[in-house]
Scaffold this motif. Sequence first.
Motif, PDB file in Angstrom:
ATOM      1  N   VAL A 185     -20.205  27.713   0.963  1.00 12.54           N
ATOM      2  CA  VAL A 185     -20.882  28.326   2.103  1.00 12.54           C
ATOM      3  C   VAL A 185     -22.314  28.644   1.681  1.00 12.54           C
ATOM      4  O   VAL A 185     -22.547  29.078   0.550  1.00 12.54           O
ATOM      5  CB  VAL A 185     -20.164  29.634   2.528  1.00 12.54           C
ATOM      6  CG1 VAL A 185     -20.880  30.293   3.693  1.00 12.54           C
ATOM      7  CG2 VAL A 185     -18.716  29.357   2.884  1.00 12.54           C
ATOM      8  N   HIS A 186     -23.276  28.443   2.577  1.00 13.97           N
ATOM      9  CA  HIS A 186     -24.654  28.809   2.269  1.00 13.97           C
ATOM     10  C   HIS A 186     -24.714  30.325   2.069  1.00 13.97           C
ATOM     11  O   HIS A 186     -24.397  31.093   2.990  1.00 13.97           O
ATOM     12  CB  HIS A 186     -25.589  28.397   3.405  1.00 13.97           C
ATOM     13  CG  HIS A 186     -27.036  28.418   3.029  1.00 13.97           C
ATOM     14  ND1 HIS A 186     -27.693  29.569   2.671  1.00 13.97           N
ATOM     15  CD2 HIS A 186     -27.960  27.421   2.941  1.00 13.97           C
ATOM     16  CE1 HIS A 186     -28.948  29.301   2.386  1.00 13.97           C
ATOM     17  NE2 HIS A 186     -29.136  27.989   2.537  1.00 13.97           N
ATOM     18  N   PRO A 187     -25.097  30.797   0.877  1.00 16.06           N
ATOM     19  CA  PRO A 187     -25.000  32.233   0.578  1.00 16.06           C
ATOM     20  C   PRO A 187     -25.888  33.120   1.437  1.00 16.06           C
ATOM     21  O   PRO A 187     -25.616  34.320   1.580  1.00 16.06           O
ATOM     22  CB  PRO A 187     -25.411  32.308  -0.905  1.00 16.06           C
ATOM     23  CG  PRO A 187     -26.228  31.080  -1.145  1.00 16.06           C
ATOM     24  CD  PRO A 187     -25.633  30.026  -0.261  1.00 16.06           C
ATOM     25  N   SER A 188     -26.950  32.566   2.011  1.00 15.58           N
ATOM     26  CA  SER A 188     -27.866  33.383   2.810  1.00 15.58           C
ATOM     27  C   SER A 188     -27.428  33.520   4.267  1.00 15.58           C
ATOM     28  O   SER A 188     -27.982  34.334   5.013  1.00 15.58           O
ATOM     29  CB  SER A 188     -29.275  32.795   2.756  1.00 15.58           C
ATOM     30  OG  SER A 188     -29.784  32.844   1.437  1.00 15.58           O
ATOM     31  N   ARG A 189     -26.468  32.726   4.691  1.00 16.86           N
ATOM     32  CA  ARG A 189     -26.005  32.801   6.070  1.00 16.86           C
ATOM     33  C   ARG A 189     -24.991  33.932   6.234  1.00 16.86           C
ATOM     34  O   ARG A 189     -24.172  34.181   5.352  1.00 16.86           O
ATOM     35  CB  ARG A 189     -25.353  31.481   6.494  1.00 16.86           C
ATOM     36  CG  ARG A 189     -26.325  30.387   6.829  1.00 16.86           C
ATOM     37  CD  ARG A 189     -25.633  29.250   7.550  1.00 16.86           C
ATOM     38  NE  ARG A 189     -26.582  28.148   7.761  1.00 16.86           N
ATOM     39  CZ  ARG A 189     -26.334  26.887   7.546  1.00 16.86           C
ATOM     40  NH1 ARG A 189     -25.142  26.534   7.100  1.00 16.86           N
ATOM     41  NH2 ARG A 189     -27.236  25.960   7.767  1.00 16.86           N
ATOM     42  N   THR A 190     -25.042  34.577   7.363  1.00 15.96           N
ATOM     43  CA  THR A 190     -24.005  35.560   7.667  1.00 15.96           C
ATOM     44  C   THR A 190     -22.712  34.830   8.003  1.00 15.96           C
ATOM     45  O   THR A 190     -22.709  33.633   8.307  1.00 15.96           O
ATOM     46  CB  THR A 190     -24.404  36.433   8.864  1.00 15.96           C
ATOM     47  OG1 THR A 190     -24.499  35.612  10.039  1.00 15.96           O
ATOM     48  CG2 THR A 190     -25.744  37.129   8.617  1.00 15.96           C
ATOM     49  N   ALA A 191     -21.622  35.573   7.955  1.00 13.01           N
ATOM     50  CA  ALA A 191     -20.331  34.978   8.306  1.00 13.01           C
ATOM     51  C   ALA A 191     -20.377  34.414   9.724  1.00 13.01           C
ATOM     52  O   ALA A 191     -19.891  33.305   9.977  1.00 13.01           O
ATOM     53  CB  ALA A 191     -19.231  36.034   8.190  1.00 13.01           C
ATOM     54  N   TYR A 192     -20.980  35.165  10.640  1.00 10.65           N
ATOM     55  CA  TYR A 192     -21.055  34.706  12.029  1.00 10.65           C
ATOM     56  C   TYR A 192     -21.862  33.417  12.139  1.00 10.65           C
ATOM     57  O   TYR A 192     -21.431  32.451  12.782  1.00 10.65           O
ATOM     58  CB  TYR A 192     -21.686  35.788  12.908  1.00 10.65           C
ATOM     59  CG  TYR A 192     -21.742  35.410  14.374  1.00 10.65           C
ATOM     60  CD1 TYR A 192     -20.683  35.725  15.225  1.00 10.65           C
ATOM     61  CD2 TYR A 192     -22.835  34.722  14.894  1.00 10.65           C
ATOM     62  CE1 TYR A 192     -20.708  35.363  16.570  1.00 10.65           C
ATOM     63  CE2 TYR A 192     -22.865  34.349  16.229  1.00 10.65           C
ATOM     64  CZ  TYR A 192     -21.801  34.669  17.064  1.00 10.65           C
ATOM     65  OH  TYR A 192     -21.832  34.295  18.380  1.00 10.65           O
ATOM     66  N   ASN A 193     -23.029  33.385  11.488  1.00  7.82           N
ATOM     67  CA  ASN A 193     -23.888  32.201  11.598  1.00  7.82           C
ATOM     68  C   ASN A 193     -23.297  30.986  10.901  1.00  7.82           C
ATOM     69  O   ASN A 193     -23.512  29.841  11.330  1.00  7.82           O
ATOM     70  CB  ASN A 193     -25.280  32.503  11.055  1.00  7.82           C
ATOM     71  CG  ASN A 193     -26.092  33.362  12.006  1.00  7.82           C
ATOM     72  OD1 ASN A 193     -25.816  33.397  13.203  1.00  7.82           O
ATOM     73  ND2 ASN A 193     -27.090  34.061  11.483  1.00  7.82           N
TER      74      ASN A 193
END
Length: 304
Positions: free
Chosen positions: A84-92
């Motif tokens: 998972v892209h670490p900078s993205r929120t779970a929602y995004n």
Amino acid sequence: MIEVRGLRKNYGAKVAVDDLSFTVRSGQVTGFLGPNGAGKTTTMRMILGLDTPSAGIATVRGKRYVDLPRPMRTLGALIDAKAVHPSRTAYNHLLCLAQSNGLPKRRVAEVLGIVGLDEVAGKRAGKFSLGMSQRLGIAGTLLGDPEVLMFDEPVNGLDPEGIRWIRQLMRRLAGEGRTVLVSSHLMSEMALTADHLIVIGRGKLVADSSLRDFVEESSERTVLVRTPFVDEFARLLLANGADVRTDQAGVLIVSGMDSIEVGKLAAADGVVLAELTPQRTSLEEAFMELTRDSVEYNVDEGVA
């Protein structure tokens, strides 16, 4: 349904998967077991089209994954929870998956609620614990409401409550008629969750059977006997064709006779028994026995 036929994968001279064939049917949880290096993850990656088979084919509902018109609506898969892209929120993160697969935006909030992450939907995925990452990965598998689900070690990092939750989730999904394939090293959990088992070793199929048949066929049936007359009764059992061994506590472990036969022999000779218990081998013991020759690295062999 997932079908694997003659699947093979070579990495140079190493054969990771060797002429593997099996079917994962709907309406049940199928456990996918094997020692480390057996080829489980490689097989799952070939089912998903992430690795190209050297030979053979893997299909989902009759088609290769890459040929499915809407793949996430057909198959949801968790292979690497930390992918998972670490900078993205779970929602995004989930919104990106939904938009790229033509799924409705409302589905993001729904699956976050299902996996219990709705309160941390705005938190960056890179800050998640392993258990929270697993839940986010599972949310991704559910996003397309697929008929087929595939999980690779889904309980890693989960606490006991989380493990119980994923067990109930998989049972519910199978109960809805979906196809569920799950790989796990936790034999105790598979014993509670799986209906059917596919076991591989060194890339080859070792067993394809129901959980009950696997345990019964892969284990020795024994009877535990406690008696004040250990030596005398052991000699009597041996004289009547049983195999007997004694553990450190002075308990007799009898094979070659069932508990009824042992009880009748004791009664006929007036031997007092304090305990007479048929022994059921655990899934872990049956698995270890069946895959003993398929373990790539055996700690009992020592280090050169």
